[in-house]
Motif scaffolding. Structure first.
Motif, PDB file in Angstrom:
ATOM      1  N   GLN A 196      55.996  14.397  18.310  1.00 48.58           N
ATOM      2  CA  GLN A 196      55.025  13.856  17.426  1.00 48.58           C
ATOM      3  C   GLN A 196      55.217  12.332  17.077  1.00 48.58           C
ATOM      4  OE1 GLN A 196      55.072  15.962  13.691  1.00 48.58           O
ATOM      5  NE2 GLN A 196      57.318  16.184  13.753  1.00 48.58           N
ATOM      6  N   THR A 197      53.632  11.893  16.856  1.00 48.64           N
ATOM      7  CA  THR A 197      53.726  10.628  16.642  1.00 48.64           C
ATOM      8  C   THR A 197      52.874  10.093  15.477  1.00 48.64           C
ATOM      9  OG1 THR A 197      52.093   9.788  18.149  1.00 48.64           O
ATOM     10  CG2 THR A 197      54.279   9.953  18.901  1.00 48.64           C
ATOM     11  N   VAL A 198      53.208   8.925  14.879  1.00 49.78           N
ATOM     12  CA  VAL A 198      52.391   8.695  13.777  1.00 49.78           C
ATOM     13  C   VAL A 198      52.274   6.872  13.904  1.00 49.78           C
ATOM     14  CG1 VAL A 198      52.092   8.057  11.331  1.00 49.78           C
ATOM     15  CG2 VAL A 198      53.241  10.188  12.060  1.00 49.78           C
ATOM     16  N   MET A 199      50.898   6.601  13.888  1.00 50.11           N
ATOM     17  CA  MET A 199      50.674   4.960  13.864  1.00 50.11           C
ATOM     18  C   MET A 199      49.665   4.505  12.919  1.00 50.11           C
ATOM     19  SD  MET A 199      49.114   2.722  17.045  1.00 50.11           S
ATOM     20  CE  MET A 199      50.663   2.933  18.218  1.00 50.11           C
ATOM     21  N   ALA A 200      50.151   3.495  12.251  1.00 46.55           N
ATOM     22  CA  ALA A 200      49.225   2.872  11.100  1.00 46.55           C
ATOM     23  C   ALA A 200      48.917   1.470  11.786  1.00 46.55           C
ATOM     24  CB  ALA A 200      49.970   2.668   9.928  1.00 46.55           C
ATOM     25  N   SER A 201      47.588   1.161  11.769  1.00 50.78           N
ATOM     26  CA  SER A 201      47.154  -0.216  12.301  1.00 50.78           C
ATOM     27  C   SER A 201      46.411  -0.942  11.226  1.00 50.78           C
ATOM     28  CB  SER A 201      46.487  -0.012  13.603  1.00 50.78           C
ATOM     29  OG  SER A 201      47.071   0.642  14.544  1.00 50.78           O
ATOM     30  N   TRP A 202      46.011  -2.446  11.461  1.00 51.81           N
ATOM     31  CA  TRP A 202      45.346  -3.101  10.781  1.00 51.81           C
ATOM     32  C   TRP A 202      44.579  -4.001  11.569  1.00 51.81           C
ATOM     33  CZ3 TRP A 202      46.457  -8.363  10.752  1.00 51.81           C
ATOM     34  CH2 TRP A 202      47.583  -8.656  11.359  1.00 51.81           C
ATOM     35  N   TYR A 203      43.522  -4.640  11.005  1.00 53.64           N
ATOM     36  CA  TYR A 203      42.488  -5.426  11.974  1.00 53.64           C
ATOM     37  C   TYR A 203      41.747  -6.293  10.827  1.00 53.64           C
ATOM     38  CZ  TYR A 203      38.430  -7.343  14.832  1.00 53.64           C
ATOM     39  OH  TYR A 203      37.894  -8.039  15.243  1.00 53.64           O
ATOM     40  N   TYR A 204      42.117  -7.621  11.053  1.00 50.55           N
ATOM     41  CA  TYR A 204      41.542  -8.676   9.952  1.00 50.55           C
ATOM     42  C   TYR A 204      40.882  -9.678  10.837  1.00 50.55           C
ATOM     43  CZ  TYR A 204      40.678 -12.032   6.508  1.00 50.55           C
ATOM     44  OH  TYR A 204      40.343 -12.937   5.599  1.00 50.55           O
ATOM     45  N   ALA A 205      39.615  -9.922  10.749  1.00 46.14           N
ATOM     46  CA  ALA A 205      38.589 -10.891  11.082  1.00 46.14           C
ATOM     47  C   ALA A 205      38.662 -11.937  10.414  1.00 46.14           C
ATOM     48  CB  ALA A 205      37.240 -10.394  11.526  1.00 46.14           C
ATOM     49  N   VAL A 206      39.581 -13.056  10.693  1.00 43.33           N
ATOM     50  CA  VAL A 206      39.854 -14.312  10.005  1.00 43.33           C
ATOM     51  C   VAL A 206      38.692 -15.005   9.866  1.00 43.33           C
ATOM     52  CG1 VAL A 206      41.269 -16.204   9.744  1.00 43.33           C
ATOM     53  CG2 VAL A 206      42.396 -14.207  10.543  1.00 43.33           C
ATOM     54  N   THR A 207      37.835 -15.149  11.119  1.00 43.70           N
ATOM     55  CA  THR A 207      36.778 -15.945  11.190  1.00 43.70           C
ATOM     56  C   THR A 207      35.743 -15.114  12.368  1.00 43.70           C
ATOM     57  OG1 THR A 207      37.465 -17.427  13.169  1.00 43.70           O
ATOM     58  CG2 THR A 207      37.813 -18.188  10.925  1.00 43.70           C
ATOM     59  N   ASP A 208      34.741 -15.698  12.809  1.00 43.76           N
ATOM     60  CA  ASP A 208      33.804 -15.068  13.864  1.00 43.76           C
ATOM     61  C   ASP A 208      34.538 -14.977  15.162  1.00 43.76           C
ATOM     62  OD1 ASP A 208      31.925 -14.483  11.685  1.00 43.76           O
ATOM     63  OD2 ASP A 208      30.667 -16.071  12.050  1.00 43.76           O
ATOM     64  N   GLN A 209      35.355 -16.087  15.104  1.00 40.29           N
ATOM     65  CA  GLN A 209      35.933 -16.168  16.360  1.00 40.29           C
ATOM     66  C   GLN A 209      37.595 -15.817  16.716  1.00 40.29           C
ATOM     67  OE1 GLN A 209      34.593 -19.001  15.011  1.00 40.29           O
ATOM     68  NE2 GLN A 209      32.654 -18.663  16.133  1.00 40.29           N
TER      69      GLN A 209
END
Length: 435
Positions: free
Chosen positions: A278-291
């Motif tokens: 069994q596996t668990v994954m936590a992720s995050w994503y952050y758009a610093v700018t439009d690029q």
């Protein structure tokens, strides 16, 4: 007598099975040829940028504004060369090019083709259905017949694929949930030499080949506090497999043959019960700018449970034992970046680290990996508003994978050494079609 024979023969085979299927998973293979190969899977549970999210995090399907298909074709290029050390007690050569389907005297490996396909159907902006089909590769480990570790393994191969449908529902503007189930097929095949030392005869050989279907599920949560930030959490359940076969022996000495007949291994059915982790994954994503966007992962895989395998030998009587391959749970971290070079071009890069699933004191040649280091880079091009094409490359460094005085009985001997070459390369082409 049963314990002695199982330890020398069945237990060694059991460890081969454990590690060979682990090899197909990597110590956990995140690679399926999709665009996040370019981030070394960093941000996988939060990216939600194409239909492969049905497997990565089913809740992420909510972010797809319309139906789409994501497909990939990729090649896997393994290179593994074992160099035996002074502590090795058996005769023979090094294990050359173990990752290739055909052994050779070089470290140049033979590419193995693979592919995957994912589909998400948009019923509404708040309800999505999806399906993923990922194909593992038909390769494995092949050290040859005359190497020093031949009594542990000569060849171990696996073929597998997974079908994973899923559904996602948006509860409100910032929270979405997803779930799915998986149908998994695995075919295992491995061979090892048998030491006929007691009968003063050349080596014999054993072969085990079996397949099974396993069933599991996955679930995920996607949190979107604002338009630039999101968090994903995904869980994949354990999957039970039961591999049963009559072990095929050739060229056995008469003494060993009689011993195997008495305990039922010869002519009886051997069953190996194993649980994929069994596996668990936590992720995050952050758009610093439009690029520019940053992303990352933190995860856990339950490899300790995977290393505990039940061995049953059934003939006129039934005997059982439990093999402990001394696997341990692993931890995963990743960091990645995406940069929009211009409107049609998106550049990705990433790095990931996974802890070693087994120590050098319990490592076997069927589990030739230490800490895993992944380095990925990718490029995508928006052909038009409906079609995006991409290419990605990843280098997976499996470490020197030292084996420290492995000994599973007098017939197998002691194996000691490390890997001077131990890596896998992935090269992928992928396409996203929105409609």
């Amino acid at each position: 007598m049963f314990r002695i024979v199982v330890r020398i023969i069945a237990l060694a085979l059991c460890v081969t099975l454990v590690a060979s299927s682990a090899w197909a998973a990597g110590a956990y293979l995140y690679e399926n040829g999709t665009s996040d190969l370019g981030t070394a899977a960093a941000g996988r549970a939060a990216l939600a940028q194409d239909a492969s999210t049905v497997v990565g995090n089913p809740a992420g399907m909510i972010r797809l504004d319309r139906s789409q298909i994501t497909g990939s074709m990729y090649t896997i290029i393994p290179s593994m060369q074992f160099d035996h050390g002074a502590g090795t007690t058996t005769s023979g050569g090094n294990g050359f090019n173990a990752g290739a389907p055909i052994p050779s005297l070089s470290v140049v490996s033979i590419p193995v083709p693979a592919g995957s396909l994912f589909y998400v159907h948009s019923l509404s902006k708040d309800l999505k259905l999806g399906m993923g089909v990922a194909s593992a590769y038909g390769g494995g480990l092949n050290y040859g017949k005359e190497w020093v570790g031949r009594y542990y393994v000569q060849k171990a191969q696996i073929f597998s694929f997974t079908i994973n449908p899923g559904v996602a529902y948006r509860l409100n503007n910032w929270l979405s949930l997803g779930a799915g189930f998986s149908v998994n097929y695995a075919l295992l095949s491995q061979t090892a030499a048998v030491n006929n030392l007691a009968d003063r005869l050349p080596d014999g050989r054993l072969k085990f080949k079996a397949d099974d279907w396993g069933f599991g599920g996955n679930a995920g949560v996607l949190l979107e506090p604002n338009s630039r930030l999101r968090f994903g959490l995904t869980y994949r359940s354990p999957i039970d497999f039961s591999y049963a076969d009559h072990i095929k022996f050739t060229n056995l000495g008469p003494g060993l043959r009689r011993a195997l007949e008495r305990v039922g291994v010869l002519g009886g059915e051997t069953t190996l019960d194993q649980t994929n982790p069994q596996t668990v994954m936590a992720s995050w994503y952050y758009a610093v700018t439009d690029q520019l966007a940053l992303m990352g992962n933190f995860g856990w895989q339950n490899w300790k449970q995977y290393g505990d395998v039940d061995v049953t030998v059934s003939s006129e009587t039934t005997r059982s034992a439990t093999s402990d391959a001394h696997f341990r749970d692993t931890w995963h971290q990743a960091i990645g970046i995406q940069y929009r070079l211009s409107r049609p071009w998106l550049l990705s890069a990433g790095f990931a680290h996974d802890s070693a699933p087994v120590s050098k004191f319990h490592r076997t040649p069927t589990a030739p990996y230490d800490e895993n280091l992944r380095y990925g880079v990718g490029l995508q091009y928006d052909w038009n508003e409906r079609v995006t094409v991409g290419a990605a490359y990843e280098f997976l460094d499996l470490g020197d994978a030292e084996i420290a005085n492995l000994n599973r009985g007098p017939l197998a001997g002691t194996l000691q050494g490390d890997y001077s070459s131990n890596h896998v390369q992935f090269i992928a082409l992928n396409v996203i079609w929105k409609f």
